[in-house]
Design an enzyme around this catalytic site. Structure first.
Site, PDB file in Angstrom:
ATOM      1  N   ALA A  73     -52.872 -56.154 -25.337  1.00 13.80           N
ATOM      2  CA  ALA A  73     -52.251 -57.322 -24.709  1.00 13.80           C
ATOM      3  C   ALA A  73     -53.152 -58.555 -24.760  1.00 13.80           C
ATOM      4  CB  ALA A  73     -51.876 -57.001 -23.277  1.00 13.80           C
ATOM      5  N   HIS A 203     -51.755 -48.729 -23.488  1.00 11.01           N
ATOM      6  CA  HIS A 203     -52.487 -47.893 -22.524  1.00 11.01           C
ATOM      7  C   HIS A 203     -52.085 -48.132 -21.075  1.00 11.01           C
ATOM      8  CE1 HIS A 203     -55.670 -50.484 -20.603  1.00 11.01           C
ATOM      9  NE2 HIS A 203     -55.266 -51.295 -21.564  1.00 11.01           N
ATOM     10  N   CYS A 327     -60.594 -55.728 -14.661  1.00  6.01           N
ATOM     11  CA  CYS A 327     -61.033 -56.540 -15.794  1.00  6.01           C
ATOM     12  C   CYS A 327     -62.140 -57.515 -15.392  1.00  6.01           C
ATOM     13  CB  CYS A 327     -59.863 -57.314 -16.369  1.00  6.01           C
ATOM     14  SG  CYS A 327     -58.510 -56.257 -16.864  1.00  6.01           S
TER      15      CYS A 327
END
Length: 403
Positions: A73, A203, A327
């Protein structure tokens, strides 16, 4: 029940064994390069890629010709934002996004600014939803793209994408959505929702890491993006590079499973999530972050005031959860998403994201409730702030001094 328990399915999901089974032949017997069109091995690999393209397209209501395979992504977001900016620079140079977007979108927008583009970062309302009136007001004749995520990775809030798309189109701009957390979890349809570009990742829906896709609309309007990598002209010239055939086959299988099982899975997970949330918000001074009506079925982000999130995670060592976004979790700064909802630093720091998934059982949820309650209560028992709160002292009225 095996420990530790995984409740961080927004960060990544375990691969579904059925996905792995579909992928394995493409590592060994069917190892050809999908671009080798002059022999059997290449044809077999290409056939696997073509089928996966159909599986991905079906899940989001697209045509297989509109699917561009990428490494995930983040690459899809970059390709869409930078690619549109370069392709449509003669039309305008203004992009609109929101402050709660994933870093892949925000940092791609910052890159565009360095290239001379203008970007408006919309604030969100207290519940995390975009203010449609503010979006409308931000549109200009120079606006070429509106990029708003489908479902938020930290709080699970689902944006009104159809209404956002309508506003973008009314002003002649394209609408892009980072649907990484939403695809495979809830119904996403590019035509129903008016989406021109869409990023997704394998994922996050029980497929392999390192593969994703970008949907690029071909009709009404025909959208084009400038390639960000030069090379062999793969993927209709938009993304060069030898295709990750096993990964793409895995993404396709993950999409097929999601298409068939998404509805029943969402019902099961939202019931488990609601059970978890109801049990934990019985604790005093606990708050659910984000809109609860428009929310992904598997996510609950809860702040436990007077408890520090990182400390709480340490106290729940048998639970894999997240405090803020994985992240950006290397940073000890409070989550920018939670801050943008208007949460104070201490409340943002005290948040835990519970991300349930396909393999989460009710027994695991019951265990998570028990462990979380115990840890919150224990840490508060040790906290002088909690003691002061219980004594009725207004902590906001205290002037703290450094020693």
């Amino acid at each position: 029940m095996n420990l530790p328990i995984y409740l961080d399915n927004n960060a990544t999901t375990p691969m579904d064994p059925r996905v792995l089974e579909a992928m394995i032949p493409y590592f060994t017997q069917k190892f050809g390069n999908a671009a080798s069109r002059n022999h059997h091995f290449g044809w077999v690999a290409e056939e696997g890629v073509d089928y996966a393209r159909e599986q991905v397209a079906k899940l989001i209501g697209a045509s297989e010709k509109e699917i561009i395979f990428t490494s995930g992504a983040t690459e899809s977001d970059n390709l869409a934002i930078k690619g549109v900016f370069e392709m449509y620079k003669d039309k305008g140079n203004h992009i609109i996004t929101a402050v709660t977007e994933h870093k892949a979108v925000l940092d791609a927008c910052k890159h565009v600014e360095k290239l001379g583009g203008k970007v408006t970062y919309l604030n969100v309302k207290e519940d995390g939803l975009v203010d449609l009136a503010a979006l409308e007001a931000a549109m200009t004749p120079e606006t070429i793209l509106v990029s708003i995520m489908y479902g938020n990775n930290e709080i699970g809030v689902i944006q009104p994408v159809k209404e956002i798309a309508d506003i973008a189109h009314k002003h002649g701009a394209l609408f892009m959505t980072d649907a990484t957390q939403a695809v495979g979890k809830i119904s996403v349809d590019v035509n129903r929702d008016g989406i021109d570009l869409l990023a997704l990742s394998a994922h996050k829906m029980y497929g392999p890491k390192g593969v994703g896709a970008l949907y690029v609309r071909r009709k009404g309007p025909r959208v084009k993006v400038t390639a960000q990598m030069d090379g062999g002209g793969h993927e209709r010239g938009m993304r060069s590079g030898t295709l990750n055939v096993p990964g793409i086959v895995g993404l396709g299988k993950a999409c097929e499973i999601a298409y068939n099982e998404m509805v029943s899975e969402a019902i099961r997970l939202s019931a488990l999530r609601d059970k978890l949330q109801s049990a934990l918000t019985v604790l005093e001074e606990s708050y659910v972050n984000g809109n609860q009506e428009h929310r992904l079925p598997h996510v609950a982000n809860i702040s436990f005031k007077y408890v520090e999130g990182e400390g709480l995670m340490m106290a729940m060592k048998d639970l894999a959860v997240s405090s803020g976004s994985a992240c950006t979790s290397a940073s000890l700064e409070p989550s920018y998403v939670l801050k943008s909802l208007g949460l104070s630093d201490d409340l943002a720091h005290s948040s835990i994201r519970f991300g349930l998934g396909r393999f989460t059982t009710e027994e695991e949820v019951d265990y998570a409730i028990e462990v979380t309650k115990k840890a919150v209560t224990h840490l508060r028992d040790l906290s002088p702030l909690w003691e002061m709160f219980k004594e009725g002292i207004d902590l906001n009225s205290i002037e703290w001094a450094e020693h």
